[in-house]
Enzyme design. Structure first.
Site, short mmCIF file in Angstrom:
data_model
loop_
_atom_site.label_atom_id
_atom_site.label_comp_id
_atom_site.label_asym_id
_atom_site.label_seq_id
_atom_site.Cartn_x
_atom_site.Cartn_y
_atom_site.Cartn_z
NE ARG A 75 43.27 45.13 30.13
CZ ARG A 75 43.25 46.45 29.97
NH1 ARG A 75 42.15 47.13 30.28
NH2 ARG A 75 44.30 47.09 29.52
NE ARG A 109 48.56 48.40 30.50
CZ ARG A 109 47.69 47.90 31.38
NH1 ARG A 109 48.03 46.86 32.13
NH2 ARG A 109 46.50 48.42 31.50
CE LYS A 164 42.39 56.04 31.32
NZ LYS A 164 43.31 55.29 32.19
NE ARG A 191 46.70 54.61 26.28
CZ ARG A 191 45.75 53.79 26.76
NH1 ARG A 191 44.50 53.92 26.43
NH2 ARG A 191 46.08 52.86 27.60
NE ARG A 210 42.19 46.44 34.53
CZ ARG A 210 42.52 47.47 33.75
NH1 ARG A 210 41.81 48.59 33.76
NH2 ARG A 210 43.59 47.38 32.98
P1 ADP Z 1 41.41 52.46 33.83
O1 ADP Z 1 40.19 52.37 32.95
O2 ADP Z 1 41.82 53.88 34.12
O3 ADP Z 1 42.55 51.61 33.34
P2 ADP Z 1 39.79 50.92 35.72
O4 ADP Z 1 38.52 51.70 35.79
O5 ADP Z 1 39.77 49.65 34.95
O6 ADP Z 1 41.02 51.87 35.26
O7 ADP Z 1 40.23 50.63 37.23
C1 ADP Z 1 41.41 49.87 37.54
C2 ADP Z 1 41.13 49.00 38.76
O8 ADP Z 1 40.96 49.80 39.92
C3 ADP Z 1 39.86 48.15 38.66
O9 ADP Z 1 40.11 46.90 39.28
C4 ADP Z 1 38.80 48.95 39.43
O10 ADP Z 1 37.83 48.11 40.02
C5 ADP Z 1 39.66 49.63 40.50
N1 ADP Z 1 39.19 50.99 40.84
C6 ADP Z 1 38.66 51.91 39.99
N2 ADP Z 1 38.39 53.07 40.66
C7 ADP Z 1 38.78 52.87 41.95
C8 ADP Z 1 38.78 53.68 43.12
N3 ADP Z 1 38.34 54.95 43.09
N4 ADP Z 1 39.26 53.14 44.27
C9 ADP Z 1 39.73 51.87 44.30
N5 ADP Z 1 39.76 51.05 43.22
C10 ADP Z 1 39.30 51.53 42.06
P1 AMP Z 2 43.50 50.31 27.96
O1 AMP Z 2 42.36 49.35 27.91
O2 AMP Z 2 43.08 51.74 27.81
O3 AMP Z 2 44.37 50.09 29.19
O4 AMP Z 2 44.41 50.00 26.69
C1 AMP Z 2 45.03 48.73 26.51
C2 AMP Z 2 46.07 48.80 25.41
O5 AMP Z 2 45.46 49.14 24.16
C3 AMP Z 2 47.18 49.85 25.60
O6 AMP Z 2 48.24 49.37 26.43
C4 AMP Z 2 47.62 50.07 24.15
O7 AMP Z 2 48.44 49.01 23.68
C5 AMP Z 2 46.30 49.99 23.38
N1 AMP Z 2 45.65 51.31 23.27
C6 AMP Z 2 44.44 51.69 23.80
N2 AMP Z 2 44.14 52.95 23.48
C7 AMP Z 2 45.18 53.42 22.73
C8 AMP Z 2 45.50 54.66 22.11
N3 AMP Z 2 44.66 55.73 22.20
N4 AMP Z 2 46.66 54.77 21.43
C9 AMP Z 2 47.49 53.73 21.31
N5 AMP Z 2 47.28 52.53 21.88
C10 AMP Z 2 46.14 52.36 22.59
#
Ligand code: ADP
Ligand code: AMP
Length: 206
Positions: free
Chosen positions: A153, A164, A15, A88, A127
């Site tokens: 992270r 998660r 995302k 969420r 990541r």
């Molecule tokens: P989210 O925001 O949904 O948690 P991220 O955009 O941070 O996910 O992506 C999670 C990991 O997967 C990152 O390391 C990113 O570089 C990788 N990634 C994102 N989209 C793709 C894809 N289509 N194919 C392979 N790896 C991806």
């Molecule tokens: P994310 O960066 O989206 O993976 O979020 C990291 C962490 O932030 C999550 O595991 C939750 O602890 C918190 N968080 C982010 N967005 C929300 C939300 N909309 N509601 C509750 N917790 C959230």
């Protein structure tokens, strides 16, 4: 009317990557996760309250999140936005439905990123983030340039990732039905390449 797009899907579905791509098209990414991490870094009141939930892979309480979003939406009047990681829970979605009309907005579409849990684990464990720009990389799928110092992270450790995912299935997945009933849901195959996903999203929202 300014566009309001929701990105729904498990952590690691891509995302944030796609929301960053869409900033090229003038969209503003609102990532509740990024807002919370910044609050934790700056040791604000919000950050102090949120940290223990985030470290444990749990959701931060709805009231905190809803008030953050309200503030942000007021600041971003008339801007096209992507809500990345919000709502969420069902109460968050209901609160959003209540506040959007007051701000002259409606949900245009909810893009559902569909992907298997095992692939999520692969993606999140590889990541890496550039702390200066917030840009997201992956050690294998999208390696950072050599001159960029990346970090991992705290919650991208296997045991927190599994927690998660469990939280996603229990508390966030019910939103799929919620938005399907409202005819807002557009599912995409999030295991495709980033380029293909980007093109699909553009065709949906433009
Ligand atoms: P989210 O925001 O949904 O948690 P991220 O955009 O941070 O996910 O992506 C999670 C990991 O997967 C990152 O390391 C990113 O570089 C990788 N990634 C994102 N989209 C793709 C894809 N289509 N194919 C392979 N790896 C991806
Ligand atoms: P994310 O960066 O989206 O993976 O979020 C990291 C962490 O932030 C999550 O595991 C939750 O602890 C918190 N968080 C982010 N967005 C929300 C939300 N909309 N509601 C509750 N917790 C959230």
């Amino acid at each position: 009317m300014a566009k309001t797009i929701i990105f729904l899907g498990p952590p690691g579905a891509g995302k944030g990557t796609q929301a960053q791509n869409l900033t090229e098209k003038g969209f503003i990414q609102i990532s509740t996760g990024d807002i919370l991490r910044e609050a934790v870094r700056n040791e604000t009141e919000l950050g102090k309250k949120a940290k223990e939930y985030m470290d444990a892979g749990k959701l931060v309480p709805d009231e905190l999140i809803v008030s953050i979003i309200k503030e942000k939406l007021k600041e971003l009047e008339n801007k096209d936005i992507i809500l990345d990681g919000f709502p969420r829970t069902i109460p968050q979605a209901e609160a959003l439905d209540k506040m959007l009309p007051e701000l002259g907005r409606k949900v245009d579409v909810v893009i559902l990123f569909e992907i298997e849990d095992d692939e999520v684990v692969n993606r999140l464990s590889g990541r890496r983030i550039d702390p200066k720009t917030g840009k997201v990389y992956h050690v294998v799928y999208n390696p950072p340039p050599e001159n960029v110092d990346v970090i991992q992270r705290d919650d991208d450790k296997e045991e927190v990732i599994r927690k998660r995912l469990e939280v996603y299935h229990q508390q966030t997945a019910p939103l799929v039905e919620y938005y399907k009933e409202k005819n807002k849901l557009f599912p995409i195959n999030a295991s495709e390449s980033p380029d293909i996903i980007y093109k699909t999203i553009l065709s949906v929202i433009e």
